[in-house]
Design a protein around this motif. Structure first.
Motif, PDB file in Angstrom:
ATOM      1  N   ILE A  36       0.877  -1.304   0.049  1.00 31.54           N
ATOM      2  CA  ILE A  36       0.084   0.145  -0.047  1.00 31.54           C
ATOM      3  C   ILE A  36       0.895   1.322   0.061  1.00 31.54           C
ATOM      4  O   ILE A  36       0.383   2.242  -0.148  1.00 31.54           O
ATOM      5  N   VAL A  96      -0.104  -4.992   3.788  1.00 33.53           N
ATOM      6  CA  VAL A  96      -1.317  -5.278   4.571  1.00 33.53           C
ATOM      7  C   VAL A  96      -1.928  -6.670   3.932  1.00 33.53           C
ATOM      8  O   VAL A  96      -1.820  -7.057   2.734  1.00 33.53           O
ATOM      9  N   PRO A 140      -0.483  -1.484   9.064  1.00 30.79           N
ATOM     10  CA  PRO A 140       0.263  -2.058   7.865  1.00 30.79           C
ATOM     11  C   PRO A 140       1.612  -2.617   8.601  1.00 30.79           C
ATOM     12  O   PRO A 140       2.201  -2.046   9.595  1.00 30.79           O
ATOM     13  N   ILE A 188      -6.031   2.371  -3.914  1.00 35.85           N
ATOM     14  CA  ILE A 188      -5.277   2.671  -2.698  1.00 35.85           C
ATOM     15  C   ILE A 188      -4.888   4.216  -2.592  1.00 35.85           C
ATOM     16  O   ILE A 188      -5.140   4.970  -1.583  1.00 35.85           O
ATOM     17  N   THR A 241      -3.993  -4.736   8.770  1.00 31.80           N
ATOM     18  CA  THR A 241      -4.789  -4.180   8.352  1.00 31.80           C
ATOM     19  C   THR A 241      -4.319  -2.832   7.834  1.00 31.80           C
ATOM     20  O   THR A 241      -3.357  -2.490   7.978  1.00 31.80           O
ATOM     21  N   LEU A 242      -5.411  -2.062   7.151  1.00 32.97           N
ATOM     22  CA  LEU A 242      -4.843  -0.432   6.311  1.00 32.97           C
ATOM     23  C   LEU A 242      -4.612   0.273   7.467  1.00 32.97           C
ATOM     24  O   LEU A 242      -3.951   1.209   7.536  1.00 32.97           O
ATOM     25  N   ASP A 268     -10.307  -3.374   3.987  1.00 36.89           N
ATOM     26  CA  ASP A 268      -9.727  -4.492   4.494  1.00 36.89           C
ATOM     27  C   ASP A 268     -10.401  -5.711   3.912  1.00 36.89           C
ATOM     28  O   ASP A 268      -9.894  -6.793   3.430  1.00 36.89           O
TER      29      ASP A 268
END
Length: 89
Positions: A21, A31, A41, A64, A37-38, A71
């Motif tokens: 990401i 991620v 990361p 992104i 998760t976002l 997620d």
């Protein structure tokens, strides 16, 4: 590299598939939508990952950048990739 899939080559998460990401000089942020998760990361050295050229969703980098990715979508993308590679072996 943002928006590409990557596999971990080293560490306790070896052989895990992630979505990249963010990219910095020698690090990437990964991620998986479950543990990483976002919001949290994983920061990993570029030399410890293997880029996966086949991405099931070509506009992933745009999502992104726009911040429209969540997620759940990341989990679906990784699952779709893993399902296609298992079926092709």
């Amino acid at each position: 590299m943002t928006g590409m899939l990557a596999g971990s080559k080293a560490g306790h998460d070896k052989n895990t598939v992630y979505v990249i990401i963010k990219e910095e000089a020698e690090y990437v942020y990964l991620v998986d939508g479950k543990i990483r998760t976002l919001a949290k990361p994983k920061k990993k050295n570029k030399k410890h990952i293997q880029i996966i050229k086949k991405c099931p969703k070509p506009d992933l980098a745009k999502q992104i950048e726009a911040g429209t990715l969540d997620d759940i979508e990341i989990r679906k993308i990784i699952k779709q990739y893993l399902d296609t590679t298992v079926n092709n072996i």
